[in-house]
Each structure stands twice: as structure tokens, then as C-alpha cells.
Scaffold this motif. Structure first.
Motif, mmCIF file in Angstrom:
data_model
loop_
_atom_site.group_PDB
_atom_site.id
_atom_site.type_symbol
_atom_site.label_atom_id
_atom_site.label_comp_id
_atom_site.label_asym_id
_atom_site.label_seq_id
_atom_site.Cartn_x
_atom_site.Cartn_y
_atom_site.Cartn_z
ATOM 1 N N GLU A 48 0.890 -1.035 -0.013
ATOM 2 C CA GLU A 48 0.108 0.053 0.085
ATOM 3 C C GLU A 48 0.948 1.204 0.132
ATOM 4 O O GLU A 48 2.069 1.237 0.664
ATOM 5 C CB GLU A 48 -0.940 0.008 1.298
ATOM 6 C CG GLU A 48 -2.049 -1.024 1.235
ATOM 7 C CD GLU A 48 -2.672 -1.093 2.656
ATOM 8 O OE1 GLU A 48 -3.845 -1.412 2.691
ATOM 9 O OE2 GLU A 48 -2.383 -0.748 3.632
ATOM 10 N N SER A 49 0.473 2.434 -0.695
ATOM 11 C CA SER A 49 0.990 3.534 -0.534
ATOM 12 C C SER A 49 0.026 4.602 -0.762
ATOM 13 O O SER A 49 -0.954 4.659 -1.633
ATOM 14 C CB SER A 49 2.201 3.706 -1.947
ATOM 15 O OG SER A 49 2.505 4.991 -2.037
ATOM 16 N N GLY A 50 0.458 5.768 -0.077
ATOM 17 C CA GLY A 50 -0.326 7.133 -0.133
ATOM 18 C C GLY A 50 -1.221 7.400 1.288
ATOM 19 O O GLY A 50 -0.932 6.677 2.002
ATOM 20 N N ALA A 51 -1.726 8.485 1.227
ATOM 21 C CA ALA A 51 -2.293 8.935 2.603
ATOM 22 C C ALA A 51 -3.967 8.467 2.403
ATOM 23 O O ALA A 51 -4.183 8.028 1.493
ATOM 24 C CB ALA A 51 -2.000 10.713 2.555
ATOM 25 N N ASP A 52 -4.499 8.913 3.801
ATOM 26 C CA ASP A 52 -5.854 8.413 3.723
ATOM 27 C C ASP A 52 -6.688 9.059 2.784
ATOM 28 O O ASP A 52 -6.446 10.277 2.212
ATOM 29 C CB ASP A 52 -6.450 8.766 5.127
ATOM 30 C CG ASP A 52 -5.776 8.094 6.250
ATOM 31 O OD1 ASP A 52 -5.226 6.831 5.913
ATOM 32 O OD2 ASP A 52 -5.937 8.675 7.402
ATOM 33 N N GLY A 53 -7.347 8.233 2.077
ATOM 34 C CA GLY A 53 -8.498 8.575 0.979
ATOM 35 C C GLY A 53 -7.609 8.431 -0.406
ATOM 36 O O GLY A 53 -8.609 8.574 -1.362
ATOM 37 N N THR A 54 -6.365 8.329 -0.484
ATOM 38 C CA THR A 54 -5.618 8.166 -1.684
ATOM 39 C C THR A 54 -4.901 6.818 -1.621
ATOM 40 O O THR A 54 -3.823 7.018 -2.576
ATOM 41 C CB THR A 54 -4.981 9.437 -2.231
ATOM 42 O OG1 THR A 54 -3.941 9.835 -1.142
ATOM 43 C CG2 THR A 54 -6.158 10.424 -2.238
ATOM 44 N N VAL A 55 -5.116 6.075 -1.072
ATOM 45 C CA VAL A 55 -4.281 4.768 -0.852
ATOM 46 C C VAL A 55 -4.385 3.923 -1.984
ATOM 47 O O VAL A 55 -5.396 3.591 -2.524
ATOM 48 C CB VAL A 55 -4.775 3.907 0.493
ATOM 49 C CG1 VAL A 55 -3.742 2.772 0.332
ATOM 50 C CG2 VAL A 55 -4.094 4.546 1.597
ATOM 51 N N ARG A 56 -3.084 3.681 -2.685
ATOM 52 C CA ARG A 56 -3.191 2.640 -3.898
ATOM 53 C C ARG A 56 -2.685 1.466 -3.315
ATOM 54 O O ARG A 56 -1.848 1.192 -2.265
ATOM 55 C CB ARG A 56 -2.404 3.299 -4.881
ATOM 56 C CG ARG A 56 -3.060 4.534 -5.549
ATOM 57 C CD ARG A 56 -1.714 4.987 -6.731
ATOM 58 N NE ARG A 56 -0.664 5.279 -6.069
ATOM 59 C CZ ARG A 56 -0.271 6.496 -5.545
ATOM 60 N NH1 ARG A 56 -1.067 7.477 -5.446
ATOM 61 N NH2 ARG A 56 0.944 6.681 -5.228
ATOM 62 N N SER A 57 -3.038 0.340 -3.882
ATOM 63 C CA SER A 57 -2.544 -0.862 -3.269
ATOM 64 C C SER A 57 -2.321 -1.952 -4.432
ATOM 65 O O SER A 57 -3.103 -2.030 -5.726
ATOM 66 C CB SER A 57 -3.403 -1.525 -2.216
ATOM 67 O OG SER A 57 -4.738 -1.887 -2.919
ATOM 68 N N ARG A 72 7.079 1.250 -7.621
ATOM 69 C CA ARG A 72 6.642 1.619 -8.572
ATOM 70 C C ARG A 72 4.868 1.887 -8.370
ATOM 71 O O ARG A 72 4.482 2.742 -9.343
ATOM 72 C CB ARG A 72 6.376 0.331 -9.435
ATOM 73 C CG ARG A 72 7.777 -0.059 -10.167
ATOM 74 C CD ARG A 72 7.511 -1.077 -11.110
ATOM 75 N NE ARG A 72 8.645 -1.351 -11.989
ATOM 76 C CZ ARG A 72 8.989 -1.929 -13.158
ATOM 77 N NH1 ARG A 72 7.743 -2.791 -13.599
ATOM 78 N NH2 ARG A 72 10.140 -2.171 -13.555
ATOM 79 N N LEU A 73 4.635 1.519 -7.201
ATOM 80 C CA LEU A 73 3.271 1.947 -7.016
ATOM 81 C C LEU A 73 3.183 3.513 -6.291
ATOM 82 O O LEU A 73 2.338 4.242 -6.798
ATOM 83 C CB LEU A 73 2.611 1.136 -5.641
ATOM 84 C CG LEU A 73 1.270 1.277 -5.059
ATOM 85 C CD1 LEU A 73 0.247 0.984 -6.273
ATOM 86 C CD2 LEU A 73 1.171 0.314 -3.751
ATOM 87 N N ALA A 74 4.510 3.763 -5.634
ATOM 88 C CA ALA A 74 4.551 5.166 -5.119
ATOM 89 C C ALA A 74 4.644 6.279 -6.013
ATOM 90 O O ALA A 74 4.256 7.310 -5.799
ATOM 91 C CB ALA A 74 5.748 5.242 -3.837
ATOM 92 N N ALA A 75 5.619 5.894 -7.052
ATOM 93 C CA ALA A 75 5.962 6.706 -8.166
ATOM 94 C C ALA A 75 5.776 6.116 -9.140
ATOM 95 O O ALA A 75 6.790 5.665 -9.805
ATOM 96 C CB ALA A 75 7.562 7.237 -7.685
ATOM 97 N N PRO A 76 4.487 6.118 -9.900
ATOM 98 C CA PRO A 76 4.469 5.094 -10.925
ATOM 99 C C PRO A 76 4.906 5.811 -12.321
ATOM 100 O O PRO A 76 5.323 7.134 -12.572
ATOM 101 C CB PRO A 76 2.804 5.245 -11.512
ATOM 102 C CG PRO A 76 2.284 5.895 -10.028
ATOM 103 C CD PRO A 76 3.262 6.545 -9.316
#
Length: 520
Positions: A154-163, A207-211
Motif C-alpha cells: 500500500e502507498s499513499g495517504a488516507d483517501g488516496t491509498v493505492r494497493s 512503482r506503486l508510490a511513483a508510477p
């Protein structure tokens, strides 16, 4: 140095793995089940990632462990990299503790000592994994840790979490021979569909954090030492080729990236050229050779389709392009179908078995089982005489095949092109043993000759593909005939004159001789 083999499996196949009889047969006790929460840290501009390093802090069973991994390589699913770890009191990394255990010559040590790096570290992504661990012992006494990881990154802050989901096997060598990893993997593959895992969890997390778009991987330069043996150099060359092959696996699997197909094919051709170069000392088993031929065929068809649609037909312009628009569209559609077939090939169990079998052969140095005493002595000898003899042999073969090249008929050009390609690969393999200027001069002239012969080969291949398209779609018969005639005219017009200069310049180019080998 951590040595592990990473394999991917579908989540629904995990029960088949857990029930596999091999695990029951080799396991030393019951499997251990752990719930793990990892936090990966880096600077806002991802300096650790840029230096091919990953730093994580892991919470497992109430304890915190930090791990730094850096350097190393990935070849055919086999991950080799430096690893340093230790217990920490909480979720914050302790760089001072890492500094005390990292070797002084490791580049990552200097990076972590910079205040700007130390002060800027922050969480980038996290993993939540259920880990099942089997400790295996093979009949030969090798000790392997077999790990099944299932969970999420998982990466991102609350509401914008990508996984992205995680479902993978890691076979880590704890003691013994690396070849045993492949024996276990091949046995598991008999009952569980598996794919080679090219990316670590850290790489997937980044890759998830910085596509970023997938990038094709080109061959990396080799750094050889004149003191190395022939066998050691072969292993370095083969590993380098496999890094290029596996590095483009994901791009080919995506089914659309033209350059990934091209570079994966180049990596495979470099590997096959290296195998041919050393075949008097170590012969690849026929079964593996057949599988490499199969893979080369799948990649070759996709590449040929790309060249026809994207290069050869793209040369047409004006009225000619309008008249053959339907043919161009059909060629692009055919190229897309060939990409789908190539993607299926590199995501198949057959491809996995091929790469595992090849790596097993390399790690075990299995060729020694059938080597004569004389062959063993030659394998253990210095690389210098072998490299010199190889380059001279390749040059003589090319000069012989290309004698009077401007006057030769087009069918003979193919044999000259293959000889030029082998000579270039060999020169690039051994480049670090010679004077860089001499190598650059020689390879440049080889490259110009290859390019001139290459476009001629593209036209020959295009002729066959256009004929096949017209047979499948009769309405394309007339435009295909028009283009075939147009290309044939290009091939014949001034053929000898165009070849004369690059051939003359190559024939006059001196073979690299100075450098480590020249002084040996």
C-alpha cells in the motif's frame, strides 16, 4: 550476500502449494506462520531507490527489525544482493547501527552518511503480509527456506491509498549449492503454475508510490579481469545476457511494448551467441537448446511484425501510402497478435521451466559432468588466449564470408550479417579486456556494416510476411504485390555500391589488441 529465487503464483493456487508433497518430504518440522507489517523509508526524491537500495523496518511478533538491501543482480528470477539487518527499538530506522555493519567499500554506506539523506527519510509505502515458512533440507544436505507470502503493498495517504496484491514464493539458500533452489522450484512447477518474479517487493512498492512507464532494459557493459578463467568469464557473460532477458519480461508480458520485445530478443540472441562461442568446452543440453529456440521464435515473430508495420511500411509516403492503407492496417493488426502470443509465451509455465532449467545448468556448472580432462584444463585457463583466439576466428570468418561482398547475391548477405553480429557480440563481451578506443573504433565499423546488411534483411523478411498476409486476406493481394515490387526495387538498386564503402572500411579496421590481453 542473499541468494533467493522469487516465483509468482495466483492466490487460488496457494492451497496446492501448501499441500505439495515435496514440502512435506523435505520440511524440517511444521511450517511457521508470521504476520508481518513492513514500512519502507526513503527521501522525498527517492534517493535510496535511485541507488538501487531499499531500507525497511519490519514489525513481526512484537519485535522490530530493520533491513537494508543494496546492489546485486536479478537473472532469470534469481536475486543476488547484499543485505544488512538488525533489531531496532521501534519503527524508526537506526542508521548508526547500519553504518557499523556495512562494508567500507559499499557505495550505499557513503550515501547514508549524508545528513541530507538521514534527515529526509520518511515512509514511502508499507506491506502487510501473511508469511508461511518451511525450512527445507534436501537429500544432498542443502538448506533452503521456502516462504509463501500473501498480502498487499500500500502507498499513499488516507483517501488516496493505492494497493497491489502480493502472492509469491521465495526460495532462499541458507546453506549449500544454489542449484538446489532450481531443483526445488522445478519440482514445485510440476504441480503449481508459477512465473518468474523479476521485481522485489521494494521495487513493486516504489512503482506503486511513483508510477513510471515500463522501460526496456538494454545490455549492461561487462567488467572482466584478465586474471579470470574461461569458465568464470562464461558465467559472467551468461548472467549478463539473462539479466537483459529477465529485465524485459514484464514489458513483453504487457503485450504492447515494442522496445521490450526487441531488447528481450537481443538478450536472448546474445546468450545464444555466447553459448556458441564456448560450445567446444561446454555444450548446452539439447532440451534446453530446443526451448531457447522456441522462445526465440516467439519473440522473433513479434519483432518481425513490428519492423514490417513500424519501419518498412512506414517508409511509404504520399500516393503509395494511400493505396496500401488497408495493407498497413493489416500489418499493424498482425503485429499486435504476435505481441499477444509473445506475452503468452513469457508468462507460461514453459518459459518458467526453460529459465529455471537454464539457471540450474549454470549454477551447477553441469557441463563439467561430461567434460574431458583437456576441456577442464581449458575451462580453468586464463581468459586471455581464449578471447584473442575467438576474436581472430570471428574476424577471419566474417572476412571469408564477405569476400567480394558488393558482388554477392542477396541470399549470401544473410550469412555475412550473422557473422558480423557474432563478431560484434564477442567484441562487446570482451571489450573491457582491451583498449577502449580500439574497441570503439572496431565496433563502430562493425555496426555500420550490420546496419547496411540489416535493412536488406528486413526487406527479405518483409517480402515473406507480405506474401503470408496476402494469402490470409486475398483482398490484400494487389497492394501486397505492389509493395513487394517496390521493396525489391530498393534492394536491387545500387546494392553493390551501397555495400562497398562499409565493407571496405570494416576490412581495413584493426582488431583490438592493446589492453589487458595485449600485456598478458
Amino acid at each position: 550476500m542473499e541468494i533467493e529465487l522469487k516465483l509468482l503464483l495466483a492466490p487460488q493456487d496457494a492451497p496446492r502449494l501448501r499441500a505439495h508433497p515435496l514440502l512435506a518430504q523435505l520440511a524440517q518440522g511444521e511450517p511457521l506462520v508470521l504476520q508481518m507489517h513492513d514500512m519502507y523509508v526513503d527521501t522525498p526524491d527517492l534517493q535510496l531507490c535511485r541507488h538501487q537500495a531499499g531500507l525497511r523496518v519490519r514489525q513481526v511478533d512484537g519485535r522490530w527489525m530493520q533491513t537494508l538491501k543494496a546492489g546485486g543482480s536479478v537473472s532469470g528470477g534469481l536475486h543476488s544482493r547484499h543485505e544488512w539487518e538488525g533489531e531496532v527499538p521501534g519503527p524508526q530506522p537506526d542508521l548508526a547501527a547500519l553504518d557499523s555493519v556495512i562494508g567500507r567499500k559499499q557505495p550505499i554506506r557513503a550515501l547514508l552518511r549524508q545528513d541530507a539523506i538521514r534527515d529526509a527519510l520518511q515512509p514511502v509505502f508499507t506491506t502487510r503480509i501473511k508469511r508461511t515458512v518451511w525450512r527445507l533440507r534436501t537429500p544432498q544436505g542443502d538448506q533452503i527456506e521456502c516462504v509463501l507470502d500473501q498480502g498487499v503493498i500500500e502507498s499513499g495517504a488516507d483517501g488516496t491509498v493505492r494497493s497491489v496484491p502480493v502472492s509469491e514464493i521465495e526460495l532462499e539458500l541458507k546453506q549449500g549449492q544454489a542449484a538446489s533452489l532450481f531443483d526445488v522450484a522445478l519440482a514445485l512447477l510440476q504441480d503449481v503454475p508459477l512465473q518468474l518474479g523479476h521485481l522485489s517487493k521494494a521495487e513493486r512498492g516504489y512503482r506503486l508510490a511513483a508510477p513510471q512507464p515500463l522501460r526496456a532494459v538494454k545490455a549492461q557493459s561487462l567488467a572482466l579481469d584478465a586474471a579470470m578463467s574461461v569458465e568464470q568469464v562464461f558465467l559472467v557473460i551468461a548472467g549478463n545476457c539473462l539479466e537483459q532477458v529477465s529485465g524485459n519480461q514484464d514489458g513483453v508480458a504487457a503485450g504492447e511494448d515494442v522496445e521490450s520485445v526487441h531488447q528481450m530478443r537481443v538478450g536472448l540472441r546474445r546468450l545464444r551467441s555466447a553459448l556458441g562461442m564456448f560450445k567446444s568446452l561446454l555444450a548446452l543440453p539439447d532440451a534446453l537448446k530446443s526451448e531457447l529456440d522456441w522462445l526465440g521464435g516467439a519473440l522473433g515473430e513479434a519483432r518481425d511484425g513490428d519492423v514490417l508495420a513500424g519501419n518498412t511500411l512506414a517508409q511509404l509516403d504520399g500516393e503509395a501510402a494511400t493505396e496500401v492503407a488497408a495493407l498497413v492496417a493489416a500489418a499493424h493488426a498482425q503485429a499486435r497478435r504476435k505481441h499477444v502470443q509473445a506475452a503468452k509465451a513469457v508468462t507460461s509455465a514453459r518459459y518458467t521451466a526453460c529459465m529455471l532449467g537454464l539457471q540450474r545448468w549454470l549454477q551447477a556448472r553441469a557441463w563439467r559432468d561430461s567434460c574431458s580432462v583437456r576441456q577442464v584444463r581449458r575451462l580453468d585457463a586464463s581468459i586471455c588466449p581464449f578471447a584473442r583466439a575467438t576474436l581472430r576466428k570471428d574476424q577471419r570468418r566474417l572476412l571469408k564470408r564477405g569476400k567480394d561482398l558488393p558482388k554477392l547475391a542477396p541470399p549470401a548477405h544473410h550469412r555475412v550479417r550473422i557473422a558480423a553480429k557474432k563478431a560484434r557480440y564477442a567484441t562487446e563481451f570482451f571489450a573491457s579486456l582491451y583498449d577502449a578506443g580500439q574497441v570503439r573504433h572496431y565496433v563502430k565499423r562493425l555496426s555500420v556494416l550490420q546496419d547496411e546488411l540489416g535493412w536488406r534483411n528486413d526487406i527479405e523478411v518483409a517480402d515473406g510476411l507480405l506474401r503470408a498476409l496476402a494469402e490470409m486476406q486475398p483482398d490484400l493481394l494487389q497492394p501486397a504485390a505492389y509493395v513487394r515490387g517496390y521493396l525489391a526495387g530498393q534492394l536491387q538498386g545500387g546494392a553493390g555500391k551501397a555495400l562497398a564503402r562499409p565493407w571496405r572500411r570494416f576490412a581495413a579496421a584493426p582488431l583490438p589488441s592493446k589492453g589487458s590481453i595485449g600485456q598478458a
